[in-house]
Write a protein that holds these residues in place. Sequence first.
Motif, short mmCIF file in Angstrom:
data_model
loop_
_atom_site.label_atom_id
_atom_site.label_comp_id
_atom_site.label_asym_id
_atom_site.label_seq_id
_atom_site.Cartn_x
_atom_site.Cartn_y
_atom_site.Cartn_z
N ASP A 129 76.51 51.75 56.65
CA ASP A 129 76.87 52.99 57.33
C ASP A 129 76.02 54.16 56.86
OD1 ASP A 129 78.77 51.57 58.69
OD2 ASP A 129 80.43 52.18 57.39
N GLY A 130 75.71 54.17 55.56
CA GLY A 130 74.85 55.23 55.04
C GLY A 130 73.46 55.18 55.64
N SER A 131 72.93 53.96 55.82
CA SER A 131 71.62 53.82 56.43
C SER A 131 71.62 54.29 57.88
CB SER A 131 71.16 52.35 56.35
OG SER A 131 69.95 52.16 57.05
N LEU A 132 72.66 53.91 58.62
CA LEU A 132 72.75 54.34 60.01
C LEU A 132 72.93 55.85 60.11
CD1 LEU A 132 75.07 51.49 61.36
CD2 LEU A 132 72.63 51.75 61.78
N ALA A 133 73.68 56.43 59.16
CA ALA A 133 73.88 57.88 59.17
C ALA A 133 72.59 58.64 58.91
CB ALA A 133 74.94 58.26 58.13
N MET A 134 71.66 58.01 58.21
CA MET A 134 70.37 58.65 57.93
C MET A 134 69.40 58.52 59.12
SD MET A 134 70.52 60.02 54.95
CE MET A 134 68.78 60.26 54.54
N GLY A 135 69.83 57.89 60.17
CA GLY A 135 69.01 57.80 61.37
C GLY A 135 68.30 56.47 61.55
N ALA A 136 68.52 55.50 60.68
CA ALA A 136 67.88 54.19 60.82
C ALA A 136 68.51 53.41 61.97
CB ALA A 136 68.00 53.39 59.53
N THR A 137 67.71 52.60 62.63
CA THR A 137 68.23 51.75 63.70
C THR A 137 68.95 50.54 63.10
OG1 THR A 137 66.20 50.45 63.83
CG2 THR A 137 66.30 52.46 65.17
N ASP A 138 69.64 49.81 63.98
CA ASP A 138 70.34 48.60 63.51
C ASP A 138 69.36 47.61 62.90
OD1 ASP A 138 72.81 49.55 64.29
OD2 ASP A 138 72.73 48.61 66.27
N TRP A 139 68.21 47.40 63.56
CA TRP A 139 67.22 46.45 63.03
C TRP A 139 66.66 46.92 61.71
CZ3 TRP A 139 65.62 41.94 62.35
CH2 TRP A 139 64.32 41.67 61.92
N GLN A 140 66.36 48.22 61.58
CA GLN A 140 65.85 48.75 60.32
C GLN A 140 66.88 48.59 59.20
OE1 GLN A 140 64.93 52.70 61.70
NE2 GLN A 140 62.73 52.28 61.87
N THR A 141 68.14 48.78 59.55
CA THR A 141 69.19 48.61 58.55
C THR A 141 69.29 47.16 58.10
OG1 THR A 141 70.47 50.45 59.47
CG2 THR A 141 71.66 48.87 58.10
N MET A 142 69.24 46.23 59.05
CA MET A 142 69.30 44.81 58.69
C MET A 142 68.10 44.41 57.85
SD MET A 142 70.82 42.78 62.00
CE MET A 142 69.76 43.56 63.22
N LYS A 143 66.90 44.89 58.24
CA LYS A 143 65.67 44.49 57.57
C LYS A 143 65.54 45.11 56.20
CE LYS A 143 61.91 46.45 58.85
NZ LYS A 143 60.72 46.91 59.61
N SER A 144 65.93 46.37 56.04
CA SER A 144 65.67 47.10 54.79
C SER A 144 66.87 47.22 53.88
CB SER A 144 65.14 48.51 55.13
OG SER A 144 63.99 48.46 55.93
N ILE A 145 68.07 47.02 54.43
CA ILE A 145 69.28 47.20 53.62
C ILE A 145 70.07 45.90 53.48
CG2 ILE A 145 71.46 48.45 53.40
CD1 ILE A 145 69.00 50.22 53.03
N THR A 146 70.43 45.31 54.62
CA THR A 146 71.34 44.16 54.59
C THR A 146 70.70 42.95 53.93
OG1 THR A 146 72.37 44.95 56.63
CG2 THR A 146 72.81 42.68 55.97
N ILE A 147 69.51 42.56 54.40
CA ILE A 147 68.85 41.37 53.85
C ILE A 147 68.51 41.53 52.37
CG2 ILE A 147 66.76 39.96 53.95
CD1 ILE A 147 68.75 39.22 56.04
N PRO A 148 67.90 42.67 51.93
CA PRO A 148 67.64 42.80 50.49
C PRO A 148 68.92 42.78 49.64
CG PRO A 148 66.30 44.35 51.73
CD PRO A 148 67.26 43.76 52.70
N SER A 149 70.00 43.38 50.16
CA SER A 149 71.25 43.39 49.39
C SER A 149 71.85 42.00 49.27
CB SER A 149 72.26 44.33 50.05
OG SER A 149 71.77 45.66 50.08
N ALA A 150 71.68 41.19 50.31
CA ALA A 150 72.24 39.83 50.31
C ALA A 150 71.20 38.78 49.98
CB ALA A 150 72.85 39.53 51.68
N PHE A 151 70.06 39.22 49.41
CA PHE A 151 68.95 38.28 49.20
C PHE A 151 69.34 37.11 48.30
CE2 PHE A 151 65.20 36.85 46.85
CZ PHE A 151 64.39 36.46 47.91
N SER A 152 70.09 37.38 47.26
CA SER A 152 70.47 36.29 46.35
C SER A 152 71.34 35.27 47.06
CB SER A 152 71.21 36.86 45.13
OG SER A 152 70.37 37.69 44.37
N GLY A 153 72.29 35.74 47.86
CA GLY A 153 73.15 34.81 48.59
C GLY A 153 72.39 34.04 49.65
N VAL A 154 71.47 34.71 50.33
CA VAL A 154 70.65 34.04 51.33
C VAL A 154 69.77 32.99 50.67
CG1 VAL A 154 68.81 34.36 53.03
CG2 VAL A 154 70.71 35.98 52.93
N SER A 155 69.21 33.32 49.51
CA SER A 155 68.41 32.35 48.76
C SER A 155 69.24 31.15 48.35
CB SER A 155 67.79 33.00 47.53
OG SER A 155 66.97 34.09 47.88
#
Length: 367
Positions: free
Chosen positions: A248-274
């Motif tokens: 939500d913080g990323s979206l509030a800063m003006g990032a798009t959904d794709w930018q949020t997924m690419k720059s926030i969601t995936i890096p935050s969940a990188f260990s679990g995805v790995s």
Amino acid sequence: MSSISGFERIRQTTGSDDGALLTGAIGVVLLGAAFVAFLMNSTLTIVPVVGFIVVTAYGWYAHQAETARALTLLATTSTVLILVLITVFLILEALPAFQLMGLAIFAVEKPVELFGVTVIPGQDPLWSTSQDLYSLTPMVWGTLITTALAMLIAGPLGIAGALFISEIAPPTIREIVKPGIEIMAGVPSIVYGFVGYVIINSYMMDNFALPTFGSLFVVGIVIGLMSLPTVVSVAEDAISSVPPSIKDGSLAMGATDWQTMKSITIPSAFSGVSAAVLLGVGRAAGETMAATVILGHTQALPEPLYDVFGNTETLTSLIASQYGNATGTHMSALFAAGVVLFVSVMFLSVGSQLIEARMKRQLGGNQ
């Protein structure tokens, strides 16, 4: 006196009365007797087993809470004990092959030398039951290639599917797609193997003029599809565990959904995805029936080595195709293949657990 005080300490610690402790002690003795009788291959094994069932039934009737705690503890310790016994059994059965072959169990056709010292012995043929030659190198190579090909399919598609389910799909679509992905995991592997053999194999032969019927490439495709549900499910859980406030913080800063997924969601969940990808690797490496049905069972390295359309074996297909006629050292060599596979998958599983634990610490703020 010491035994009485010890008994009293157990009673005070667990909060159990003397009847519950006595029932538990009898159950433990009967279970131990059943285990010993089983190891001795005794026909009287059923007697302590029936006794344990009767004592458990009585304990459930008279001391339900204490019996439930004891059964859960028994289930946990039994899991660990069974795993240890399986490991010991595999190693003991494989020991004659390791003693016979030594380093030659990983031999190649021509010796590999480093500074004039042979680091990998040469052997020709690599696998011959009549000559007592058992090199696992072709099978290890086949397992490595099929696993790598499977992950090239299951990794990207699995992560993309997890992102779609967790971040993009509407709730109605999510409720349909997610159970469907999980149902895929329940399809028997022999079904995947049969489809790969009849459809994909035939297509490759008709359109690519392969020299042999069955190839590592086809096995990689089939196993990759089989590993997809594992990668999608675990990766989706990891992505869903990312705190909504971060996104939500990323979206509030003006990032798009794709930018949020690419720059926030995936890096935050990188260990679990790995961890999801590693679990998929373990699933692919341990697959048996699909590889057994599709491959042509040639115990030799493909020529050239990088030929993914070549025909060789995997560790699992070797065991499945030869154990019926194996005896003596041949059987021991198949157990050695099982040890190599067991150790490899165990390291992958432990690695995925460590990565997942790291993800939880990071998301919890504990570095």
